[in-house]
Scaffold this motif. Structure first.
Motif, mmCIF file in Angstrom:
data_model
loop_
_atom_site.group_PDB
_atom_site.id
_atom_site.type_symbol
_atom_site.label_atom_id
_atom_site.label_comp_id
_atom_site.label_asym_id
_atom_site.label_seq_id
_atom_site.Cartn_x
_atom_site.Cartn_y
_atom_site.Cartn_z
ATOM 1 N N LYS A 94 0.831 -1.206 0.000
ATOM 2 C CA LYS A 94 0.000 0.000 0.000
ATOM 3 C C LYS A 94 0.868 1.260 0.000
ATOM 4 C CE LYS A 94 -4.064 1.880 2.336
ATOM 5 N NZ LYS A 94 -5.019 1.676 3.437
ATOM 6 N N GLU A 95 1.953 1.244 0.788
ATOM 7 C CA GLU A 95 2.859 2.393 0.825
ATOM 8 C C GLU A 95 3.525 2.614 -0.530
ATOM 9 O OE1 GLU A 95 5.649 1.628 3.983
ATOM 10 O OE2 GLU A 95 4.081 1.730 5.530
ATOM 11 N N ARG A 96 4.005 1.528 -1.146
ATOM 12 C CA ARG A 96 4.644 1.637 -2.462
ATOM 13 C C ARG A 96 3.649 2.133 -3.506
ATOM 14 N NH1 ARG A 96 8.627 -3.626 -3.213
ATOM 15 N NH2 ARG A 96 10.075 -3.093 -1.535
ATOM 16 N N TYR A 97 2.431 1.626 -3.415
ATOM 17 C CA TYR A 97 1.389 2.040 -4.356
ATOM 18 C C TYR A 97 1.121 3.539 -4.243
ATOM 19 C CZ TYR A 97 -3.301 2.642 -6.290
ATOM 20 O OH TYR A 97 -4.379 3.098 -6.986
ATOM 21 N N LYS A 98 0.947 4.023 -3.024
ATOM 22 C CA LYS A 98 0.686 5.450 -2.830
ATOM 23 C C LYS A 98 1.834 6.303 -3.358
ATOM 24 C CE LYS A 98 -2.454 5.307 1.130
ATOM 25 N NZ LYS A 98 -2.634 5.669 2.554
ATOM 26 N N ALA A 99 3.074 5.885 -3.068
ATOM 27 C CA ALA A 99 4.243 6.635 -3.517
ATOM 28 C C ALA A 99 4.351 6.638 -5.041
ATOM 29 C CB ALA A 99 5.513 6.053 -2.896
#
Length: 191
Positions: free
Chosen positions: A104-109
């Motif tokens: 989720k963090e990678r996706y948002k970034a």
């Protein structure tokens, strides 16, 4: 229209590869359209592979791309999808899961980066590459699965020098290149 028919025909022909798939996560692509195959009682839909096909064609096709080359690209895209879904199934059976929080963090970034750097933002990027809202997250999931795979392989496989020499000796013919000659001709214009 002919190209569309060829694409649909190829997709159906390659669907045999999809036989090893399992269903996507609930947050994955919406499952609709033609069922390509049913594996372990779970249907696999054409819509599940459409994004990766579209992205592959959008990034690799040129105006010189032939229909045969396009079929190969589509097959490779489906192969990547199948390999990663099979890999995820194998990891799940071993109790290894993708870190959803990190995903989720990678996706948002990544989405933020595309929004800021791609002309027209994230929606334009999706339109230009013919992908749905779920593609980026699923693509990042594929990268994470690959990272996990190499982490697992590196931890599990060790080869010492003796094993390597024994393998090379046993398969020497595969690595032997006979002596040969090479030469080059240079042509010059004579007046």
């Amino acid at each position: 229209m002919r190209r569309f028919i060829k694409i649909v025909s190829l997709l159906l022909a390659i669907s045999v590869l999809a036989g090893v798939l399992v269903s996507c996560k609930e947050d994955g692509p919406k499952k609709e359209g033609d069922i390509l195959v049913v594996y372990n009682g779970i249907p696999v839909f054409a819509s599940e592979v459409q994004d990766i096909i579209n992205y592959t064609l959008a990034t690799k096709m040129t105006v010189e791309t032939t229909d045969e080359q396009m079929k190969i690209m589509m097959g490779e895209a489906i192969g990547v999808y199948v390999q990663n879904k099979t890999l995820e199934l194998d990891f799940n059976e071993r109790g290894i899961k993708v870190n959803e929080k990190l995903l989720k963090e990678r996706y948002k970034a990544e989405k933020k980066s595309i929004e800021e750097n791609y002309e027209g933002g994230y929606k334009a990027w999706m339109e230009d590459f013919g992908v749905s809202e779920h593609f980026l997250k699923e693509d990042l999931r594929r990268y994470m699965l690959t990272e996990m795979y190499y982490g697992e392989v590196a931890d599990e496989i060790t080869v010492n020098d003796e094993e390597m020499k024994a393998y090379m000796n046993l398969h020497a013919a595969d690595y032997y290149l006979p002596a040969g000659y090479s030469w080059t001709m240079i042509f010059r214009e004579v007046k």
